[in-house]
Design an enzyme around this catalytic site. Structure first.
Site, PDB file in Angstrom:
ATOM      1  CD  GLU A  44      -2.349  -1.272   2.872  1.00 14.04           C
ATOM      2  OE1 GLU A  44      -1.872  -0.557   3.783  1.00 14.04           O
ATOM      3  OE2 GLU A  44      -3.291  -2.030   3.062  1.00 14.04           O
ATOM      4  N   PRO A  45       1.669   1.468  -1.020  1.00 10.59           N
ATOM      5  CG  PRO A  45       2.719   1.555  -3.114  1.00 10.59           C
ATOM      6  CD  PRO A  45       1.838   0.675  -2.260  1.00 10.59           C
TER       7      PRO A  45
ATOM      8  NE  ARG B 144       4.550  15.543   4.554  1.00  8.94           N
ATOM      9  CZ  ARG B 144       5.856  15.656   4.654  1.00  8.94           C
ATOM     10  NH1 ARG B 144       6.493  16.650   4.075  1.00  8.94           N
ATOM     11  NH2 ARG B 144       6.551  14.766   5.310  1.00  8.94           N
TER      12      ARG B 144
ATOM     13  CE1 TYR C 221       2.386  14.344  10.553  1.00  7.53           C
ATOM     14  CE2 TYR C 221       2.832  14.787   8.243  1.00  7.53           C
ATOM     15  CZ  TYR C 221       2.040  14.232   9.219  1.00  7.53           C
ATOM     16  OH  TYR C 221       0.916  13.551   8.849  1.00  7.53           O
TER      17      TYR C 221
ATOM     18  CB  CYS D 131      -3.783  34.798  12.160  1.00  7.82           C
ATOM     19  SG  CYS D 131      -4.405  35.921  10.910  1.00  7.82           S
ATOM     20  CD  GLU D 132      -2.848  29.020  14.175  1.00  6.21           C
ATOM     21  OE1 GLU D 132      -2.037  28.667  15.050  1.00  6.21           O
ATOM     22  OE2 GLU D 132      -4.079  28.912  14.287  1.00  6.21           O
TER      23      GLU D 132
ATOM     24  CE1 TYR E  74      -0.675  10.546   3.704  1.00  9.58           C
ATOM     25  CE2 TYR E  74       1.583  10.410   2.904  1.00  9.58           C
ATOM     26  CZ  TYR E  74       0.421   9.792   3.310  1.00  9.58           C
ATOM     27  OH  TYR E  74       0.340   8.422   3.322  1.00  9.58           O
TER      28      TYR E  74
HETATM   29  C1  LIG Z   1      -0.943   5.877   5.473  1.00  5.34           C
HETATM   30  C2  LIG Z   1      -1.024   4.427   5.180  1.00  5.34           C
HETATM   31  C3  LIG Z   1      -0.363   3.886   4.061  1.00  5.34           C
HETATM   32  C4  LIG Z   1       0.510   4.712   3.144  1.00  5.34           C
HETATM   33  O1  LIG Z   1       1.635   5.189   3.780  1.00  5.34           O
HETATM   34  P1  LIG Z   1       2.793   5.893   2.931  1.00  5.34           P
HETATM   35  O2  LIG Z   1       3.810   6.234   3.940  1.00  5.34           O
HETATM   36  O3  LIG Z   1       2.212   7.070   2.264  1.00  5.34           O
HETATM   37  O4  LIG Z   1       3.297   4.872   1.958  1.00  5.34           O
HETATM   38  C5  LIG Z   1      -0.535   2.546   3.790  1.00  5.34           C
HETATM   39  N1  LIG Z   1      -1.283   1.758   4.588  1.00  5.34           N
HETATM   40  C6  LIG Z   1      -1.935   2.229   5.666  1.00  5.34           C
HETATM   41  C7  LIG Z   1      -2.749   1.325   6.497  1.00  5.34           C
HETATM   42  C8  LIG Z   1      -1.811   3.577   6.008  1.00  5.34           C
HETATM   43  O5  LIG Z   1      -2.429   4.044   7.101  1.00  5.34           O
END
Ligand SMILES: *Cc1c(COP(=O)(O)O)cnc(C)c1O
Length: 421
Positions: free
Chosen positions: A275-276, A314, A318, A346-347, A375
């Site tokens: 899941e990239p 971001r 972060y 305004c932050e 993101y």
């Molecule tokens: C956010 C997330 C991803 C993707 O993460 P990346 O760092 O963008 O690759 C994949 N799987 C799950 C369950 C996530 O919460």
């Protein structure tokens, strides 16, 4: 590797001058490169294939849910990892076939689960016992057994920013290690579920290979244990998380990542799902902004730009680093000076960079934030009643607005004054 580069002193996305897009759509805006998206997908999927893995790449849509971005990847064969009904509908609308969609997330509602079951997606990754029971009820009511993987928490430190590490036992995600067996036991006893696998995602923006190896080895132990218990584990969803270079990081290559997967899990006969998110889209996008004012303070110079923390969160969220480059290429020998690059919100947190060396810039000049495809737009808001900014997709010498800037009337359209006024 990306397709944002200077041609004749002007920043281009592929063959389109950024200044030309800025003229046409106004600033700020996000700009994505089709060639970069395609290249990243090809390199990543190619690495998994070369390692001999039976792998399905499900793009984590939360990184960039724009329909044109998802469609660009879906055309190449990508599936989708979604975390809400909205994302599931977005993936379907973008042409991702249901049998390539995985539904993840720690708190899916009954309505969301029901929509996913009715749609007939590939699998749902379940994160708790109450969710197992709820999903079983929902699926049984529709007369189906829903394929599920159970998300486990391997208690591995991903070594990444605290707000994006997910695989430690104190994080809210997944089933704690010492409770996994009983949870699989429960899942196996529920009528609406078909337990097909294990899911694991330890965090985001990982820049080391070792946490992946540790997590995959723990998953391997689990496969052995669960198979011995009679659970037919046939899919492994190994999450996303592979990092991208924002600054001077050197994350593992897709090839190294695929090889670790093959070496730790390749012989188990399982279908692998990955899941990239960031890896596919991060470097495929930039945020383009215009300098409003140059404000000389007594101790520092502020470059006040028309993008703000609501457009790209971001850095505020972060402390993330984004490269900042001028759209007009500085000539040779240009002397850089340290400036603070800030937005109009305004932050104090609305600061993109402190003491960043940049060439001299004046009001009206364009600049670009690098690696903003993941993101970025996805996390944006209308704070300070600033309209969401347009998203533009470039392909070769063409560009199209793939998300328009709403008018102020459209922003207000869902609000109303109660009739007691
Ligand atoms: C956010 C997330 C991803 C993707 O993460 P990346 O760092 O963008 O690759 C994949 N799987 C799950 C369950 C996530 O919460």
């Amino acid at each position: 590797m990306n397709h944002f580069h200077y041609i004749d002193g002007e920043l281009h996305a592929e063959d389109v001058a950024i200044a030309r897009i800025a003229e046409a759509v106004g600033t700020p805006f996000y700009c994505y490169s089709t060639a970069t998206l395609e290249r990243h997908y090809a390199v990543f999927a190619g690495a998994l294939g070369a390692a001999g893995l039976d792998a399905t790449v499900c793009f984590a849509c939360k990184a960039n849910p724009n329909i044109a971005v998802i469609h660009t990847l879906a055309r190449l064969g990508a599936g989708a990892d979604v975390v809400s009904e909205g994302e599931l509908r977005q993936a379907l609308a973008a042409g991702v076939p249901p049998e390539r969609i995985v539904f993840s997330g720690v708190g899916k509602t009954r309505a969301e689960l029901d929509f996913a079951v009715a749609t007939g997606i590939l699998q749902i990754n379940v994160e708790s016992e109450p969710e197992l029971r709820m999903l079983s009820e929902v699926a049984a009511a529709r007369g189906v057994r829903m394929p599920v993987s159970i998300r486990v928490n391997p208690d591995v430190d991903a070594g990444t920013h605290a707000k994006i590490t997910t695989g430690k036992k104190e994080n809210k995600f997944g089933i704690e290690w010492n409770r996994i067996r009983e949870v699989y036991n429960l899942a196996g006893s529920l009528p609406g579920l078909d337990v097909v696998g294990i899911a694991c995602h330890i965090g985001s923006q990982l820049t080391e290979i070792e946490p992946f190896r540790q997590a995959f080895l723990r998953v391997r132990d689990l496969v052995d244990m669960l198979r011995a218990d009679g659970v037919d584990i046939r899919r492994l969803d190994l999450g996303g998380g592979l990092g991208v270079p924002y600054d001077d990081e050197t994350p593992p290559s897709p090839t190294a990542y695929a090889e670790i997967m093959r070496d730790t899990l390749g012989d188990l006969g399982c279908r692998v799902i990955v899941e990239p998110g960031r890896l596919l889209v991060g470097n495929a996008g930039i945020l383009v902004s215009r300098v409003i004012h140059v404000k000389e303070g007594s101790t520092r110079t502020f470059l006040i730009v028309d993008a703000a923390m609501n457009d790209l969160m971001r850095p505020a969220l972060y402390d993330a680093h984004h490269a900042i480059i001028p759209v007009a290429e500085p000539g040779p020998g240009t002397v850089l000076a340290a400036v603070d690059v800030v937005g109009p919100v305004c932050e104090t947190g609305d600061t993109f960079a402190r003491q960043r060396p940049l060439p001299p810039m004046a009001a009206g000049d364009l600049l670009a934030f690098g690696t903003a495809g993941a993101y970025g737009a996805a996390m944006s808001s209308t704070y300070n009643t600033r309209p969401l900014i347009p998203e533009v997709l470039v392909r070769g010498a063409e560009f199209k607005v793939v998300r328009a800037r709403p008018s102020f009337e459209q922003m207000r359209a869902l609000e109303s004054l109660p009739d007691w006024f």
